[in-house]
Design an enzyme around this catalytic site. Sequence first.
Site, mmCIF file in Angstrom:
data_model
loop_
_atom_site.group_PDB
_atom_site.id
_atom_site.type_symbol
_atom_site.label_atom_id
_atom_site.label_comp_id
_atom_site.label_asym_id
_atom_site.label_seq_id
_atom_site.Cartn_x
_atom_site.Cartn_y
_atom_site.Cartn_z
ATOM 1 N N LYS A 194 -14.593 0.780 15.321
ATOM 2 C CA LYS A 194 -13.319 0.048 15.384
ATOM 3 C C LYS A 194 -12.759 0.345 16.894
ATOM 4 O O LYS A 194 -12.117 -0.741 17.512
ATOM 5 C CB LYS A 194 -12.374 0.728 14.423
ATOM 6 N N ASP A 209 -4.396 -6.744 4.871
ATOM 7 C CA ASP A 209 -5.478 -7.609 5.258
ATOM 8 C C ASP A 209 -5.534 -8.652 5.073
ATOM 9 O O ASP A 209 -6.185 -9.712 5.260
ATOM 10 C CB ASP A 209 -6.847 -6.620 5.335
ATOM 11 N N LYS A 252 -12.207 -3.172 18.704
ATOM 12 C CA LYS A 252 -10.717 -3.895 19.056
ATOM 13 C C LYS A 252 -10.106 -3.215 20.305
ATOM 14 O O LYS A 252 -9.073 -3.365 20.520
ATOM 15 C CB LYS A 252 -9.625 -3.258 17.774
ATOM 16 N N LYS A 259 9.188 -16.712 -10.714
ATOM 17 C CA LYS A 259 8.422 -15.542 -11.435
ATOM 18 C C LYS A 259 7.471 -16.181 -12.398
ATOM 19 O O LYS A 259 7.609 -17.012 -12.847
ATOM 20 C CB LYS A 259 9.414 -14.648 -12.248
ATOM 21 N N ASN A 301 0.892 -1.238 0.045
ATOM 22 C CA ASN A 301 -0.176 -0.096 -0.064
ATOM 23 C C ASN A 301 0.698 1.443 -0.097
ATOM 24 O O ASN A 301 2.048 1.077 -0.124
ATOM 25 C CB ASN A 301 -0.887 -0.103 1.343
ATOM 26 N N PHE A 320 -4.998 3.308 14.447
ATOM 27 C CA PHE A 320 -5.006 4.409 13.210
ATOM 28 C C PHE A 320 -6.025 3.620 12.404
ATOM 29 O O PHE A 320 -6.222 2.343 11.997
ATOM 30 C CB PHE A 320 -3.737 4.609 12.678
#
Length: 408
Positions: free
Chosen positions: A336, A278, A340, A288, A209, A322
């Site tokens: 959240k 995730d 959590k 490859k 990301n 975050f």
Amino acid sequence: MNNRNILLGITGGVAAFKAAALASTLSQAGANVKVIMSAGAREFITPLTFQALTRERVYTDTFLEEDVEKIAHIDVADWADMVIVAPATANFIGKYAHGIADDMLTTTLLATTAPVYIAPAMNVNMYEHSAVLDNIATLDSRGVTFIEPGDGYLACGWVGKGRMAEPEDIFRFLSKEQKPALPYLKGKKVLITAGPTRETIDPVRFLSNRSSGKTGFALAQAAQDQGADVTLVSGPVQLDTPPGVKRIDVVSAKEMWEVVVPLFSEVDLAIKTAAVADYTPKETFRHKVKKSDEDLYIKMERTRDILAELGARKNKQILVGFAAETKNLNQYAEAKIKEKNLDMIVANNVNDTGVGFASDDNQITILRRDHELVKSDKKGKEELAYFLLEEIQPLFEGEDARVRESNR
């Protein structure tokens, strides 16, 4: 440094050219900069240089009063939030220590009540002379702060201590001096995660990301500067380790789990800024994957949720998560923090222009249990780090601490 009124004094040494870079850096950081130059400084660099960099009048003469309604040296002394003299020669330090006011700079310094910072620059033998050391000690006893010169090759040909601190180091020193004190962090063990993870597809490709790690690294630096014992667990990023911070590098979500979860029991505060994948490929190819005319399908499986695991294990620790979202920011953050078992969550919309991933700025929303949302203005990530650490402080004291104790 934004909107701070900074008076920059420049005295007669070859390092005066470095003061131009310092003036530019301070101005670019949003500070209002005014410059006073001694006669010696003007032998090395012109006032026009600083006028161009600061867009302000440069003061050179105590008796040059351009505004008849003001006494220049009193006016600028009252205006300043801080004074930095860079470079500061042995001659200047001696005059200032003995209260001599024979030019615009020394006269202004005797009139100001603002904090004064001095960056000496001189030959190593001069710097080590007992008279100079005595003068430095005198000024130090009066509350003047010295920014240590560096060691190295000097303009006179000698090698030793005496070269003015680099402009970027002076800027960092001054910035740190303006940060709020956070005594609750002193001696605390702090765990911070930062950056992205990479989930391997084959020896060439991976899934990841856009996280740069800048926020986590800024938090690690800020916490360490406040006396915390900081461990920074980072995914792959192109950032230098903050001085004094213990850094552990990982690559995948699995590796981050294996490092972070065992460390959690040892810390007082955990701030999880890392953007952990995730999902990860169910199969990793040894060679490859060659392109073909067919579409490629990669079967993915869930990674273990590190933040949820820390929340389940939480005892005395403060746990901050975050949430990087693109819509329904508050709704997802509120869900959240409960799901959590977090003490605080920091949310930001990464679709907003000029903030979020890879940017030097960010704008966040903070939610603590049973408290109203706190929103920040757009800030640089270093400034934002201190803003966030200030918001965490109530979790270690008062009502929040009592609630946490009753829930054990």
